[in-house]
Design an enzyme around this catalytic site. Sequence first.
Site, PDB file in Angstrom:
ATOM      1  N   TYR A 143      -1.072  -0.297  10.523  1.00 48.32           N
ATOM      2  CA  TYR A 143      -1.256  -0.760   9.144  1.00 48.32           C
ATOM      3  C   TYR A 143      -0.172  -0.177   8.244  1.00 48.32           C
ATOM      4  O   TYR A 143       0.414  -0.886   7.421  1.00 48.32           O
ATOM      5  CB  TYR A 143      -2.641  -0.359   8.646  1.00 48.32           C
ATOM      6  CG  TYR A 143      -2.952  -0.830   7.241  1.00 48.32           C
ATOM      7  CD1 TYR A 143      -3.328  -2.147   7.003  1.00 48.32           C
ATOM      8  CD2 TYR A 143      -2.870   0.039   6.157  1.00 48.32           C
ATOM      9  CE1 TYR A 143      -3.616  -2.588   5.719  1.00 48.32           C
ATOM     10  CE2 TYR A 143      -3.156  -0.393   4.872  1.00 48.32           C
ATOM     11  CZ  TYR A 143      -3.525  -1.698   4.663  1.00 48.32           C
ATOM     12  OH  TYR A 143      -3.796  -2.137   3.381  1.00 48.32           O
TER      13      TYR A 143
ATOM     14  N   SER B 251       0.858  -1.186   0.000  1.00 42.22           N
ATOM     15  CA  SER B 251       0.000   0.000   0.000  1.00 42.22           C
ATOM     16  C   SER B 251       0.887   1.225   0.000  1.00 42.22           C
ATOM     17  O   SER B 251       2.000   1.208   0.555  1.00 42.22           O
ATOM     18  CB  SER B 251      -0.900   0.017   1.242  1.00 42.22           C
ATOM     19  OG  SER B 251      -1.566   1.266   1.366  1.00 42.22           O
TER      20      SER B 251
END
Length: 251
Positions: A161, A148
């Site tokens: 995250y 990501s």
Amino acid sequence: MNQSMDGKVVLVVGGAGSIGAVSARKFAELGARIAISHRDVPEEAAAAAKVIQSLPGEGHAALVADVSRTDTLTALRGEIERRFGRLDVLVNAAGFTKPVPHADLEALDDDLIDRMFAVNWRGQFATIRTFAPLLKASGNGLIVSISSIAGSNGIGSSIAYCAAKAGIDVMTKSLARVLAPEVRVLAVAPGVVDTSFVAGRGADFNAKTAATTPLKRIATSDDIASAILACATQLGFATGTTFVVDGGRSL
């Protein structure tokens, strides 16, 4: 590059999810036999069965595994060997997140941090560790993990995250060195994708994000799956790289 995947076996871990399911379909359309893994819960089993039934071709399978439990990954490897006899491509598409405002340090408690890393980093590594022997035996193996842009810009559903995805990028570089030349290791880093992966993000969030993205839209699962497929069919001399597929959002 030869785009045919005839005779190849592709394992999509987390293949019942949006990106995983579209990736499975794209590989199947090029002739690959597909295995997708899912956790042993009814809703995921039903979603995985639906994906398998929709794939073109024959010989596909939905199999149980939980990336946070290495024993289930070992069992999955045995099942892949029994059913398919080989593995050529591993797509690490399993993931988990829970939105936590970055400024709310107390809300990011130890249990959530541990769960975030167990699934999003340790689970990815454990999956690669488990299947590396089969991929090496293919002589031209490929691993593609879902990263990501949160791993590089520090903006995402939670600080944990972001950190886990940064770990995916570093792991990709490290494993590319040690698994070469038999196995290439790549990652694909989306920005915002039009899925239900992050709870609470709806049309308003997507519209605001699209307006501030150079290409004026957010990604679809098809966008990300196409990049994963390109790693197998078009980018044969690439390894150790994370490809950003975000419509220019990280610029």
